[in-house]
Design an enzyme around this catalytic site. Structure first.
Site, PDB file in Angstrom:
ATOM      1  N   HIS A 194       0.852  -1.192   0.000  1.00  0.00           N
ATOM      2  CA  HIS A 194       0.000   0.000   0.000  1.00  0.00           C
ATOM      3  C   HIS A 194       0.890   1.246   0.000  1.00  0.00           C
ATOM      4  O   HIS A 194       2.053   1.206   0.427  1.00  0.00           O
ATOM      5  CB  HIS A 194      -0.905  -0.032   1.244  1.00  0.00           C
ATOM      6  N   VAL A 196       1.464   3.841   1.778  1.00  0.00           N
ATOM      7  CA  VAL A 196       2.250   4.334   2.930  1.00  0.00           C
ATOM      8  C   VAL A 196       3.301   3.346   3.418  1.00  0.00           C
ATOM      9  O   VAL A 196       4.097   3.694   4.280  1.00  0.00           O
ATOM     10  CB  VAL A 196       1.374   4.733   4.154  1.00  0.00           C
ATOM     11  N   LYS A 197       3.339   2.135   2.895  1.00  0.00           N
ATOM     12  CA  LYS A 197       4.242   1.110   3.447  1.00  0.00           C
ATOM     13  C   LYS A 197       5.681   1.311   2.961  1.00  0.00           C
ATOM     14  O   LYS A 197       5.949   2.228   2.189  1.00  0.00           O
ATOM     15  CB  LYS A 197       3.716  -0.282   3.126  1.00  0.00           C
ATOM     16  N   ASN A 198       6.573   0.431   3.410  1.00  0.00           N
ATOM     17  CA  ASN A 198       8.007   0.672   3.143  1.00  0.00           C
ATOM     18  C   ASN A 198       8.386   0.584   1.667  1.00  0.00           C
ATOM     19  O   ASN A 198       9.394   1.155   1.246  1.00  0.00           O
ATOM     20  CB  ASN A 198       8.868  -0.284   3.957  1.00  0.00           C
TER      21      ASN A 198
END
Ligand SMILES: *Cc1c(COP(=O)(O)O)cnc(C)c1O
Length: 400
Positions: A194, A196-198
């Site tokens: 997604h 916002v993930k790393n």
């Protein structure tokens, strides 16, 4: 006294332009890869997805990776493929995103919550043991903030009892536990890509597994229960023939997303390194403040540093956490909270037979945590402004 007036009290903000708590890092490389995928003539699941899966498997050290549309889909698919369904209980943490509990319910099973460890905020293995019943089929630990759970303890509970372990590694791509990457410990590990993930494919996810039969079930399960996808069939002798051989879903990732994911995967180490630099700077500054406590890392683990969470000591402040959070936002620092506990959401409270007060360690933590901005493209100046704003508020609101 020389105290600076917080912006929320009418003073000047530390920043003019708000700093988000997370933001994707995208460059021209992603654009080029996406364009190539578009130009290739095959935009849905095909060769890029296969290449991306190989990359995820190689990165994590897992034997197989199966790409899907989200981590939520990954969790649902993994639980279903492992045979978890109605009548089964799955033990998980209350300090997580709703998706973790929802995915268990999609599979038809019941999420059973176990309280967290006060230092790492990960699920507490001692609390897991208390929640095991004859109906328990699996454990579903979440690597909170990218810091791996104590996997030796969790596997030590699961194995002798014949319980399955499905990990929510939405925060934890690139994290290691005792020298091995997250992705090789439980029966299945679920990642999120997604925004916002790393690393990101805008929306996306993957499951890693060691078992070949399970991997085949996941591949079929993500595409209507059909063992060959359209790309494979296109190259076969009878492209019109297919068989729905099991119960499946529509969870396949596209080649456009996979092309983007491959570029992001190539950048993951530099993302992790930059996250480390920023968090080390934060740690140095914030560990010196007696009004705050920091979240501890699991022994033997290297966190993927997805979230930077501070914990206020409420007795040291004249203002409550929500006021401090609002004050930070007024300074131009878009702080956040991860998470409102599962059992305090009205839906889960009604469904899971849980009440306020049931998970005291989690509830106390949830009232004290603040997530500060952390993402690779932050400049040192951005990080400095976070430190400045936190210190300004600590100075102003501390109990003298
Ligand atoms: C983001 C997240 C998910 C869901 O991931 P999606 O890819 O958005 O489905 C699940 N669990 C946790 C802990 C998350 O942070």
């Amino acid at each position: 006294m020389g105290l600076k007036l917080p912006a929320i009290e009418g003073g000047a903000p530390v920043r003019e332009k708000a700093l988000p708590y997370a933001r994707q890092s995208l460059g021209d490389e992603e654009l080029v890869a996406i364009k190539q995928a578009l130009d290739s003539g095959w935009i849905t699941t095909g060769p890029k997805v296969a290449e991306f899966e190989k990359g995820i498997a190689k990165r994590t050290g897992a034997r197989h990776a199966v790409a899907v549309t989200s981590c939520t889909a990954a969790l649902h698919l993994a639980l279903s493929a492992l045979g978890i369904g109605p009548g089964d209980e799955v033990v998980t943490t209350p300090l997580t995103f709703a998706a973790t509990a929802l995915a268990i319910m999609y599979a038809g099973a019941k999420p059973v919550l176990a309280d967290i460890d006060d230092k790492t905020l990960n699920i507490n293995p001692l609390e897991i043991e208390k929640k095991i019943t004859p109906r328990t089929k699996a454990l579903l630990p979440v690597h909170y903030g990218g810091n791996p759970c104590d996997m030796d303890a969790i596997m030590g509970i699961a194995k002798p009892r014949g319980l399955l372990v499905v990990e929510d590694a939405a925060h934890a791509i690139g994290a290691t536990y005792k020298g091995r990457e997250i992705g090789v410990f439980g029966n299945a590990t679920c990642f999120s890509f997604h925004a916002v993930k790393n690393m990101t494919t805008a929306e996306g996810g993957a499951v890693t597994v060691a078992d070949e039969g399970l991997a085949a079930n996941l591949v079929a399960g993500r595409f209507f229960g059909i063992t060959s996808d359209a790309w494979q069939r296109a190259a076969s002798e009878k492209p019109w023939e297919y068989d729905v051989s099991e119960y499946g879903f529509k969870y396949n990732l596209t080649d456009i997303q996979a092309a983007m994911g491959l570029v992001q995967l190539g950048k993951l180490d530099s993302f992790l390194a930059r996250r480390k630099e920023i968090t080390e700077m934060y740690d140095k500054e914030f560990s010196a403040l007696g009004e705050l406590s920091l979240i501890e890392n699991t022994t033997g683990a290297e966190s993927a540093r997805h979230l930077y969470v501070i914990r206020i000591r409420p007795e040291r402040f004249k203002a409550g956490r929500d006021r401090l959070l609002a004050a930070l936002r007024a300074e131009g620092i878009s702080a956040n909270v991860h998470y409102k506990p599962i059992h305090l959401h009205s839906f889960f409270a009604g469904k899971l037979d849980v009440n306020p007060g049931d998970f005291p360690v989690c509830e106390k933590a949830a009232e004290e945590i603040i997530t500060l901005p952390l993402f690779p493209d932050m400049t040192d100046g951005d990080a400095g402004s976070v430190v400045e704003a936190v210190k300004k508020l600590v100075d102003y609101y501390r109990v003298n």
